[in-house]
Design a protein around this motif. Structure first.
Motif, PDB file in Angstrom:
ATOM      1  N   TYR A 141      42.210 -46.610  40.989  1.00 16.95           N
ATOM      2  CA  TYR A 141      42.066 -47.914  40.669  1.00 16.95           C
ATOM      3  C   TYR A 141      41.339 -47.973  39.445  1.00 16.95           C
ATOM      4  O   TYR A 141      40.165 -46.956  39.229  1.00 16.95           O
ATOM      5  N   ILE A 142      41.501 -49.142  38.653  1.00 17.56           N
ATOM      6  CA  ILE A 142      40.725 -49.587  37.476  1.00 17.56           C
ATOM      7  C   ILE A 142      39.214 -50.047  38.016  1.00 17.56           C
ATOM      8  O   ILE A 142      38.345 -49.939  37.136  1.00 17.56           O
ATOM      9  N   LYS A 143      39.241 -50.528  39.001  1.00 19.82           N
ATOM     10  CA  LYS A 143      37.966 -51.270  39.491  1.00 19.82           C
ATOM     11  C   LYS A 143      36.807 -50.412  40.299  1.00 19.82           C
ATOM     12  O   LYS A 143      37.245 -49.404  40.959  1.00 19.82           O
ATOM     13  N   PRO A 144      35.730 -50.866  40.368  1.00 15.42           N
ATOM     14  CA  PRO A 144      35.000 -51.817  39.661  1.00 15.42           C
ATOM     15  C   PRO A 144      34.518 -52.042  38.242  1.00 15.42           C
ATOM     16  O   PRO A 144      33.722 -52.481  37.648  1.00 15.42           O
ATOM     17  N   HIS A 145      35.403 -51.054  37.420  1.00 17.82           N
ATOM     18  CA  HIS A 145      35.357 -50.839  35.913  1.00 17.82           C
ATOM     19  C   HIS A 145      35.212 -52.364  35.215  1.00 17.82           C
ATOM     20  O   HIS A 145      35.824 -53.453  35.905  1.00 17.82           O
ATOM     21  N   TRP A 146      34.499 -52.595  34.229  1.00 18.22           N
ATOM     22  CA  TRP A 146      34.543 -53.842  33.660  1.00 18.22           C
ATOM     23  C   TRP A 146      35.800 -53.885  33.035  1.00 18.22           C
ATOM     24  O   TRP A 146      36.507 -53.117  33.060  1.00 18.22           O
ATOM     25  N   PRO A 147      36.185 -55.266  32.548  1.00 22.86           N
ATOM     26  CA  PRO A 147      35.506 -56.445  32.436  1.00 22.86           C
ATOM     27  C   PRO A 147      34.942 -56.989  33.684  1.00 22.86           C
ATOM     28  O   PRO A 147      35.880 -56.780  34.954  1.00 22.86           O
ATOM     29  N   TYR A 148      33.903 -57.318  33.909  1.00 20.28           N
ATOM     30  CA  TYR A 148      33.248 -57.822  35.281  1.00 20.28           C
ATOM     31  C   TYR A 148      33.523 -59.164  35.536  1.00 20.28           C
ATOM     32  O   TYR A 148      32.761 -59.963  35.435  1.00 20.28           O
ATOM     33  N   ILE A 149      34.535 -59.065  36.062  1.00 18.21           N
ATOM     34  CA  ILE A 149      34.960 -60.646  36.752  1.00 18.21           C
ATOM     35  C   ILE A 149      36.043 -60.338  38.025  1.00 18.21           C
ATOM     36  O   ILE A 149      36.745 -59.439  37.868  1.00 18.21           O
ATOM     37  N   VAL A 150      35.925 -61.184  38.911  1.00 16.15           N
ATOM     38  CA  VAL A 150      36.735 -60.921  39.947  1.00 16.15           C
ATOM     39  C   VAL A 150      37.300 -62.088  40.706  1.00 16.15           C
ATOM     40  O   VAL A 150      36.611 -63.303  40.314  1.00 16.15           O
ATOM     41  N   PRO A 151      38.378 -62.389  41.332  1.00 15.71           N
ATOM     42  CA  PRO A 151      38.948 -63.383  41.764  1.00 15.71           C
ATOM     43  C   PRO A 151      38.321 -64.016  42.990  1.00 15.71           C
ATOM     44  O   PRO A 151      37.350 -63.166  43.586  1.00 15.71           O
ATOM     45  N   ALA A 152      38.496 -65.400  43.345  1.00 24.08           N
ATOM     46  CA  ALA A 152      37.941 -66.119  44.439  1.00 24.08           C
ATOM     47  C   ALA A 152      38.752 -65.289  45.732  1.00 24.08           C
ATOM     48  O   ALA A 152      39.831 -64.591  45.454  1.00 24.08           O
ATOM     49  N   PRO A 153      37.925 -65.147  46.714  1.00 25.90           N
ATOM     50  CA  PRO A 153      36.565 -65.434  47.020  1.00 25.90           C
ATOM     51  C   PRO A 153      35.662 -64.436  46.808  1.00 25.90           C
ATOM     52  O   PRO A 153      34.385 -64.894  46.836  1.00 25.90           O
ATOM     53  N   TYR A 154      35.914 -63.550  46.098  1.00 30.28           N
ATOM     54  CA  TYR A 154      34.850 -62.215  45.944  1.00 30.28           C
ATOM     55  C   TYR A 154      33.987 -62.990  44.987  1.00 30.28           C
ATOM     56  O   TYR A 154      32.605 -62.276  44.862  1.00 30.28           O
ATOM     57  N   HIS A 155      34.191 -63.775  43.840  1.00 24.97           N
ATOM     58  CA  HIS A 155      33.149 -64.007  42.761  1.00 24.97           C
ATOM     59  C   HIS A 155      32.112 -64.780  43.257  1.00 24.97           C
ATOM     60  O   HIS A 155      30.985 -65.114  42.910  1.00 24.97           O
ATOM     61  N   ALA A 156      32.116 -65.562  44.776  1.00 27.15           N
ATOM     62  CA  ALA A 156      31.204 -66.106  45.104  1.00 27.15           C
ATOM     63  C   ALA A 156      30.092 -65.460  46.427  1.00 27.15           C
ATOM     64  O   ALA A 156      29.552 -66.200  46.865  1.00 27.15           O
ATOM     65  N   MET A 157      30.683 -64.096  46.571  1.00 25.72           N
ATOM     66  CA  MET A 157      30.150 -63.635  47.995  1.00 25.72           C
ATOM     67  C   MET A 157      28.714 -63.024  47.637  1.00 25.72           C
ATOM     68  O   MET A 157      27.903 -63.125  48.517  1.00 25.72           O
ATOM     69  N   PHE A 158      28.495 -62.850  46.297  1.00 25.55           N
ATOM     70  CA  PHE A 158      27.148 -62.299  46.041  1.00 25.55           C
ATOM     71  C   PHE A 158      26.412 -63.089  44.904  1.00 25.55           C
ATOM     72  O   PHE A 158      27.278 -63.758  44.111  1.00 25.55           O
ATOM     73  N   GLY A 159      25.005 -63.242  44.999  1.00 29.54           N
ATOM     74  CA  GLY A 159      24.416 -64.043  43.997  1.00 29.54           C
ATOM     75  C   GLY A 159      23.253 -63.306  43.320  1.00 29.54           C
ATOM     76  O   GLY A 159      22.953 -61.977  43.733  1.00 29.54           O
ATOM     77  N   PRO A 160      22.518 -63.970  42.563  1.00 26.70           N
ATOM     78  CA  PRO A 160      21.101 -63.348  41.883  1.00 26.70           C
ATOM     79  C   PRO A 160      20.385 -62.763  43.111  1.00 26.70           C
ATOM     80  O   PRO A 160      19.617 -61.661  42.629  1.00 26.70           O
ATOM     81  N   GLU A 161      20.231 -63.423  44.523  1.00 24.17           N
ATOM     82  CA  GLU A 161      19.245 -63.161  45.221  1.00 24.17           C
ATOM     83  C   GLU A 161      19.774 -61.495  45.816  1.00 24.17           C
ATOM     84  O   GLU A 161      18.889 -60.941  46.419  1.00 24.17           O
ATOM     85  N   HIS A 162      20.942 -60.928  45.502  1.00 27.71           N
ATOM     86  CA  HIS A 162      21.541 -59.751  46.092  1.00 27.71           C
ATOM     87  C   HIS A 162      21.311 -58.765  44.851  1.00 27.71           C
ATOM     88  O   HIS A 162      21.765 -57.589  45.166  1.00 27.71           O
ATOM     89  N   VAL A 163      20.957 -58.941  43.798  1.00 26.92           N
ATOM     90  CA  VAL A 163      20.620 -57.957  42.879  1.00 26.92           C
ATOM     91  C   VAL A 163      19.263 -57.345  42.957  1.00 26.92           C
ATOM     92  O   VAL A 163      18.449 -57.862  43.022  1.00 26.92           O
ATOM     93  N   PRO A 164      19.697 -55.925  43.033  1.00 17.97           N
ATOM     94  CA  PRO A 164      18.505 -55.251  43.338  1.00 17.97           C
ATOM     95  C   PRO A 164      17.521 -54.934  41.818  1.00 17.97           C
ATOM     96  O   PRO A 164      18.100 -55.100  40.778  1.00 17.97           O
ATOM     97  N   PRO A 165      16.269 -55.081  41.865  1.00 21.20           N
ATOM     98  CA  PRO A 165      15.545 -55.021  40.624  1.00 21.20           C
ATOM     99  C   PRO A 165      16.053 -53.753  39.879  1.00 21.20           C
ATOM    100  O   PRO A 165      16.454 -52.897  40.577  1.00 21.20           O
ATOM    101  N   ALA A 166      16.060 -53.852  38.552  1.00 23.21           N
ATOM    102  CA  ALA A 166      16.447 -52.790  37.836  1.00 23.21           C
ATOM    103  C   ALA A 166      15.453 -51.511  38.013  1.00 23.21           C
ATOM    104  O   ALA A 166      14.198 -51.871  37.965  1.00 23.21           O
TER     105      ALA A 166
END
Lengths: 547, 547
Positions: free
Chosen positions: A227-252
């Protein structure tokens, strides 16, 4: 038994729920892990697509096969998984990406036509191509990045997607508020849904290709589903684009100490454009949810594959391997992309399910042995019932671990990185051979050696599991450094190119020349049985001494 | 300009009058030395015929091409002098011996027919064969050692020499007092004249083949004239058999200290059958005069070649190179044959005459730079007017030295030896990969590293030019040993396999992917000129977001 060798691209080792991700649930990856063994210390031979993949496909280190960077051709004649599996009676198919660049000059030198079976395999690193799609249909002022045919773009066109390159402008782009294309290359667009039906996006498309392959395949087969993914370009079709938000991003995972007197190569990478982007929180907070969505889609599609195998009663006859060609920094260590040797880049997921009863004792366990990506090729050859050609393959079969054995194992893992083609090399003013990095990791200490007269880097992963504190900045760890340099030197002397003669042939040949009359040690002839000399005995039928 | 690349087999560096031999006059070697440069510190990459020759012919180290021993095939596709010279517009011909073993399995894998031009070159390490004769037509209970056709044996038969193998029983045998064949394999027969007309023996025969080649050759050409002599069997036709006697045999260069606690590998070699034979004075006193006679004959035949070139006015348009594939212990260091790294084995004669005016300033001089046998391939490519492919050839052109320049040069020479196929390996109980030796010589200190967990050997050639005293038996020289191990480690990391991409191509490609639309660093798109994004802009002709 068949082998389903699934590779994701740029999938971090820790973005799976079985590996402890706090927000991302990947029940299908976890299902395979529960059926098999998850290797928790698996490393790629090079944290860059092309070089890493050539190691998986040849079972050999980068310095052994030479294809050290994307687009460096794998030299003609280099033996591959396909060669070894076919010799063991197993077909070896490709569905997806390899990042292979054919050695066109070498093929021309040997008179190999690209459209012959042999030529086609040479050009696709030994695979028979069921569906080849390298997945990067980028376009710029100088034209297409990849000039080959894209079956995926053709599929999209057949489905009515408009334009020359729906890969770029639908599968990997959203739509902005003006109804313009919002390319997925721009991180600001990463939270948009891709302008494509989910079923037409790359991961489900390749999954369907795989199922079609399985339906008609003649056992035993190995299928490299890549599979090419999850390699960039970082963009995903619905509904996956809305499953996660900034609140799920671990601190760097980064530390101010990393910016103080960094190793020159680390410093150059910290200041490249990708790193600069990922140092911005607004980038991470948009990109990482998209990255997680892409993984979630991969997990769902893995479920589709597993269901198909289960429904067709093939789960008990198919070895399943889940892995990746490298990780993704995602802002950790002040970096984006992959390239260097911190764990987010060089460590990979590696899950192996072996359906055979011998593996029953290890199901659902983890194994922390030092595993290298080159271990898969001998694993597959052994699984196919072949004899592992140890004089060609540099990895070691993982089957003993799957059987619950504790084999004698390597003391250190090696990875390499050749950045000679990059802007970092230009910035540091280095010639190509000076742009080579080597990682040596002994399970505790991880050292990076850099050519070009630079000091090493050193991390103690017991004391500093996040790899923030480069111990080689100071003098206190010379003994550890010397020890790891000794390992690197030993590795450098490995016998990587004696590929035309096996150990077995050598041991059998010891002394054989004597019985073919090579006797350069006879003082008077009494040293060997008389039969050895028979060809050299007899009357001198004619003498020429007085001619 | 043409290139006459003459190789003798097993010719010691010091058995020439220009190199100071006290009894052997070699006026024709000396003549070439007076016309050119004699390199006094030239080493082979492996002191064994096959491996050494593959280094000369590929311009690469043993560990780079992998053909580490006689009969280990040179892997298909490995590029050779012939490939590089033909790319520079120069033909590359073989007259004599190569010790090449074709990679038949590799050729079959790539569908290469041995009788095609490409296949034939692959099978003869890149040469076009004017006359191939490997010169070892030994026979024993298991048949012929070399199953190929021997043009030399066919020549002898055409001249009326009787029997199946006149090479064995005439060219390399005398006649005893009972009129029986006295094989040259037995050292006791070495003082007998070979039972052959001198003109029919191997060296004059190959010289005539060479002249025939030159007469018809179309310039520019490179001819590899590769004599089997003075290699064993040690026997020579009249009058050469009687030119030297025991009074011309130098005392064996050996020392009691070498038998005290020797390195295990050195110890094993000291006790093999060849060494045992050469430890006997009656062997040396018969063999060495024959060896000297064979060299004298080589020198006379070199004179024939030089006269031909002079008479046909080609001496001013022909580069002449005289060298050897390794030396011969002849009882020095308690050893016979070659194999290890003392100078009588690993050091070679290397004389280069360049007819061009640029070389006028160096005629008749010596050069003590550390020269490796792999330096000839780039020398020839440069002499042919080609660009030296530095990403493939590991040696360095010697032309600067011939022009009187002082180029930046290597700090150490490397040689390798793989004894995995030998009885010594069996005696030491070692597996093939444990049977590898490496020499590092920095101009003063010579170290041997042995795989298999053994200590190194170390000699100080300033203090001990005869290499009698192994300093690594004791602890006093750890600093030197560490330094030489550092050199070996550096060499081990060399970039030997990136043969499909030149430095030039890499440097030109830096940044090229950006202009083909690979832009994984765009936070908002402002980071690049708008033209880079053109392919990703436009109206979203259709949206699929609500499908």
């Amino acid at each position: 038994m068949n082998i389903l060798f699934i590779m994701y691209d740029q999938l971090r080792f820790d973005y799976l729920s079985c590996a402890g991700h706090p927000h991302l649930e990947t029940p299908n990856f976890d299902r395979v892990a529960s059926m098999g063994v998850r290797f928790t210390n698996a490393f790629v031979q090079s944290p860059i697509c092309g070089a890493s993949r050539m190691c998986f496909y040849t079972g050999r280190y980068v310095s052994s096969h030479g294809a050290a960077w994307n687009g460096f051709p794998l030299r003609v004649g280099e033996q591959t998984l396909g060669d070894h599996l076919r010799a063991s009676g197993m077909d070896c198919w490709l569905i997806g990406k390899t990042r292979m660049k054919a050695d066109a000059k070498g093929m021309a030198r040997l008179g190999l036509a690209a459209d012959s079976v042999i030529g086609a395999r040479q050009a696709e690193c030994g695979f028979d191509a069921w569906q080849r799609d390298d997945g990067l249909w980028a376009q710029g002022p100088d034209g297409f990045y990849d000039e080959k045919r894209s079956p995926y773009n053709e599929y999209l066109k057949s489905k009515g997607y408009p334009g020359d390159n729906p890969w770029a402008n639908h599968a990997n782009a959203g739509v902005d508020e003006n109804n313009d294309v919002a390319t997925g290359w721009i991180f600001a667009n990463a939270d948009k849904p891709a302008n494509i039906r989910e079923e037409d996006s790359e991961t489900p498309w390749l999954t369907r290709q795989t199922i079609e392959f399985i339906k008609q395949a003649k056992a035993p087969w190995c299928a490299h589903v890549s599979y090419i993914k999850p390699h960039w370009p970082y963009i995903v079709p619905a509904p996956y684009h809305a499953m996660f938000g900034p609140e799920h991003v671990p601190p760097a995972r980064r530390h101010a100490a990393e910016r103080e007197d960094p190793h020159p190569v680390f410093g150059a990478y910290q200041s490249n454009k990708i790193a600069q982007a990922f140092q911005r929180e607004e980038v991470r907070s948009k990109v990482i949810p998209a990255y997680m969505g892409l993984i979630k889609q991969c997990d769902d599609q893995l479920g589709v594959l597993l269901d198909h195998l289960e429904q067709t009663d093939q789960l008990n006859s198919t070895m399943i391997v889940l892995t990746s060609d490298h990780g993704d920094y995602l802002g950790d260590h002040w970096l984006g992309e992959k390239d260097l040797f911190h764990n987010p880049s060089v460590k990979i997921p590696m899950i192996i399910y072996d359906p055979r009863p011998e593996a029953d004792t290890t199901r659902g366990t983890t194994c922390d042995a030092l595993v290298e990506s080159i271990d898969l090729a001998p694993t597959f050859v052994e699984a196919a019932g072949g004899e592992v050609p140890g004089h060609i393959l540099e990895g070691r079969s993982l089957l003993p671990w799957l059987r619950g054995e504790t084999p004698d194992w390597r003391d250190y893992a090696i990875s390499e990185f050749d950045y000679s083609s990059t802007q970092q090399a230009a910035r540091l003013g280095l010639m190509p051979n000076e742009c080579r990095l080597f990682m040596v990791f002994d399970g505790r200490y991880k050292m990076m050696h850099a050519e070009g007269g630079m000091r090493p880097m050193l991390f103690d992963l017991y004391e500093d599991p996040d790899e923030f504190h480069d111990l080689a900045k100071h003098d206190a760890h010379q003994e550890v450094i010397d020890r790891l340099y000794g390992m690197l030197a030993q590795w450098g002397r490995r016998n990587a190119q004696r590929v035309t003669k096996s150990d077995h042939e050598i041991m059998n040949a010891r002394g054989a020349s004597l019985r073919k009359g090579i006797l350069p040690f006879l003082a008077d002839g009494s040293e060997v049985p008389e039969e050895y000399l028979q060809a050299y005995r007899g009357r001198a039928e004619k003498t020429y001494l007085d001619d």
